[in-house]
Design an enzyme around this catalytic site. Structure first.
Site, mmCIF file in Angstrom:
data_model
loop_
_atom_site.group_PDB
_atom_site.id
_atom_site.type_symbol
_atom_site.label_atom_id
_atom_site.label_comp_id
_atom_site.label_asym_id
_atom_site.label_seq_id
_atom_site.Cartn_x
_atom_site.Cartn_y
_atom_site.Cartn_z
ATOM 1 N N THR A 28 1.929 -9.945 20.864
ATOM 2 C CA THR A 28 2.694 -8.698 20.909
ATOM 3 C C THR A 28 2.064 -7.690 21.885
ATOM 4 O O THR A 28 0.761 -7.814 21.640
ATOM 5 C CB THR A 28 3.128 -8.026 19.505
ATOM 6 O OG1 THR A 28 2.000 -7.649 18.856
ATOM 7 C CG2 THR A 28 4.047 -8.857 18.814
ATOM 8 N N ASP B 237 4.528 -4.937 12.070
ATOM 9 C CA ASP B 237 4.997 -5.645 10.736
ATOM 10 C C ASP B 237 6.505 -5.825 10.933
ATOM 11 O O ASP B 237 7.243 -6.598 10.495
ATOM 12 C CB ASP B 237 4.623 -4.642 9.528
ATOM 13 C CG ASP B 237 3.169 -4.178 9.580
ATOM 14 O OD1 ASP B 237 2.490 -5.017 9.871
ATOM 15 O OD2 ASP B 237 2.931 -3.090 8.847
ATOM 16 N N GLU C 77 -3.825 -9.194 5.014
ATOM 17 C CA GLU C 77 -4.144 -8.016 4.240
ATOM 18 C C GLU C 77 -4.233 -8.734 2.709
ATOM 19 O O GLU C 77 -4.562 -7.879 1.801
ATOM 20 C CB GLU C 77 -3.109 -6.754 3.988
ATOM 21 C CG GLU C 77 -3.668 -5.745 4.845
ATOM 22 C CD GLU C 77 -2.737 -4.530 5.010
ATOM 23 O OE1 GLU C 77 -1.723 -4.600 4.071
ATOM 24 O OE2 GLU C 77 -3.086 -3.712 5.909
ATOM 25 N N GLY D 57 5.966 -5.843 25.894
ATOM 26 C CA GLY D 57 7.000 -6.795 25.510
ATOM 27 C C GLY D 57 6.064 -7.773 24.447
ATOM 28 O O GLY D 57 5.012 -7.532 23.748
ATOM 29 N N GLY E 215 6.143 6.979 10.038
ATOM 30 C CA GLY E 215 6.090 5.837 8.970
ATOM 31 C C GLY E 215 6.295 4.633 9.252
ATOM 32 O O GLY E 215 6.922 4.289 10.298
ATOM 33 N N GLY F 201 1.624 -0.971 3.689
ATOM 34 C CA GLY F 201 1.371 -2.594 3.392
ATOM 35 C C GLY F 201 1.963 -3.693 4.387
ATOM 36 O O GLY F 201 3.146 -3.452 4.362
ATOM 37 N N ASN G 138 -1.544 -9.156 17.791
ATOM 38 C CA ASN G 138 -1.387 -8.432 18.986
ATOM 39 C C ASN G 138 -2.281 -8.751 19.886
ATOM 40 O O ASN G 138 -3.202 -9.466 19.680
ATOM 41 C CB ASN G 138 -1.294 -6.892 18.570
ATOM 42 C CG ASN G 138 -2.774 -6.409 17.915
ATOM 43 O OD1 ASN G 138 -3.771 -7.053 18.312
ATOM 44 N ND2 ASN G 138 -2.607 -5.255 17.292
ATOM 45 N N ASP H 146 5.812 7.426 16.209
ATOM 46 C CA ASP H 146 4.360 6.878 15.696
ATOM 47 C C ASP H 146 4.565 5.358 15.570
ATOM 48 O O ASP H 146 5.733 4.831 15.512
ATOM 49 C CB ASP H 146 3.791 7.368 14.448
ATOM 50 C CG ASP H 146 4.186 6.792 13.106
ATOM 51 O OD1 ASP H 146 4.444 5.691 13.131
ATOM 52 O OD2 ASP H 146 4.311 7.667 12.275
ATOM 53 N N ASN I 243 0.755 -1.233 0.032
ATOM 54 C CA ASN I 243 0.082 0.004 -0.215
ATOM 55 C C ASN I 243 0.730 1.237 -0.141
ATOM 56 O O ASN I 243 2.030 1.181 0.748
ATOM 57 C CB ASN I 243 -1.020 0.137 1.275
ATOM 58 C CG ASN I 243 -1.741 -1.070 1.325
ATOM 59 O OD1 ASN I 243 -2.265 -1.673 0.395
ATOM 60 N ND2 ASN I 243 -2.091 -1.530 2.711
HETATM 61 O O1 RIB Z 1 0.671 -2.116 9.725
HETATM 62 C C1 RIB Z 1 0.847 -0.826 8.984
HETATM 63 C C2 RIB Z 1 0.391 -1.134 7.796
HETATM 64 O O2 RIB Z 1 -1.204 -1.336 7.723
HETATM 65 C C3 RIB Z 1 0.462 0.542 7.074
HETATM 66 O O3 RIB Z 1 1.610 0.570 6.383
HETATM 67 C C4 RIB Z 1 -0.462 0.326 6.140
HETATM 68 O O4 RIB Z 1 -0.588 0.391 4.772
HETATM 69 C C5 RIB Z 1 -1.606 -0.704 6.460
HETATM 70 O O5 RIB Z 1 -1.414 -2.064 5.307
#
Ligand code: RIB
Length: 305
Positions: free
Chosen positions: A216, A249, A141, A221, A284, A40, A185, A243, A12
């Site tokens: 998570t 991920d 996703e 932790g 980001g 993404g 999570n 953030d 994404n």
């Molecule tokens: O986990 C974060 C991601 O979730 C973002 O980068 C967004 O694209 C969504 O997929």
């Protein structure tokens, strides 16, 4: 060298607005800042694994538009194998609309675009890459049929499978026993099971056939649950969060890389925990994702930690 970690991936472009507090329904607010950044869950985890030194390959379907091209350029830069990435001519790429609040937390709406068309047939065109990998990972996703197909091939060849069940959604009964490692999570874990606490929830998933559950817990932790073993609980790191986009991920991708190099569980968890904490230090998903050396510098691993 052949690919070690394969990601059945979403890609994404994240359109991010910063506002102090979550919006109320029907409310409009002026944002303090705007960013357009790579995202993404699949691509993020793949990049996290690559920065840890794993040789990573993608199976993905992306847009025929400029956003799709951004993905290809990014993966070239990150030295990720994208030979099994297909572009949907005339199709829109996946996009995530993200609101980030002043405490660093966020809300995300994802439109998958061309990624919704990722099929089992496409996945099987990459069967040789899957069969020769050490870890195959996915998130929710991408279409679950694509993940199921990839995991069936992985399982047939003794390749470890790893699912990040985000965003949380019902998982078909047949997929659970194909999952070697699950990385929810806390909210996802409870939603997937309907249980009231994480220990009960993890136990339910182990009974469904999942090999290991790593939940998570943010600043608290993470905890590893396995059959016939006491839970392994690792404390978190206290960070001044900029953030949290992509922290989960980063955890999943770093975990995949550590499993691919056959590290023992305490080391795997230490690495994933530390990388996720460091990833919160810039805006980001991928901006602050650390390299192996950066994790070793900030949170060195010593046996027994
Ligand atoms: O986990 C974060 C991601 O979730 C973002 O980068 C967004 O694209 C969504 O997929």
């Amino acid at each position: 060298m052949s690919v070690e970690v394969v990601c059945v991936a979403s890609w994404n472009v994240d359109l991010i607005a910063h506002i102090p507090q979550p919006l109320e329904r029907g409310q409009t607010r002026m944002a303090n800042a705007f960013e357009r950044l790579p995202g993404g869950k699949g691509s993020n985890a793949a990049i996290a694994a690559a920065r840890q030194g794993a040789k990573v390959g993608l199976i993905a379907r992306i847009g025929g538009d400029d956003f799709g091209q951004m993905g290809l350029d990014l993966w070239t830069h990150e030295e990720i194998d994208s030979q099994h990435v297909v572009r949907g001519a005339g199709e829109t790429n996946g996009t995530a609309l993200i609101l980030v609040y002043e405490d660093g937390d966020n809300s995300i709406a994802v439109y998958p675009g061309a990624g919704a068309g990722l099929s089992a047939t496409h996945v099987q065109s990459a069967s040789a890459m899957l069969a020769n990998a050490r870890v195959v990972m996915a998130s929710c996703e991408v279409p679950l049929a694509a993940t199921q197909s990839a995991f069936e091939t992985a399982r047939a060849h003794g390749v470890l499978t790893l699912l990040n069940p985000a965003p949380a959604m019902p998982i078909p009964d047949g997929l659970w026993p194909l999952i070697d490692v699950l990385t929810p999570n806390e909210g996802e874990l409870l939603m997937l099971t309907g249980a009231a606490d994480i220990d009960t929830a993890a136990d339910l998933l182990l009974q469904r056939g999942v090999g290991a559950v790593v939940v998570t817990l943010g600043e608290r932790g993470c905890t590893l649950f396995r059959q016939n073993a006491a839970p392994l609980r690792l404390p978190g790191h206290t960070m001044q969060v900029v953030d949290t986009i992509g922290a989960g991920d980063t955890f999943t991708g770093t975990l995949a890389a550590a499993l691919a190099r056959k590290a023992p569980w305490p080391e795997v968890l230490h690495w994933a925990n530390a990388a996720a904490a460091l990833s919160t230090q810039a805006h980001g998903a991928v901006t602050a994702m650390p390299t192996f050396q950066q994790v070793q510098t900030f949170f060195p691993y010593t046996t027994g930690t």
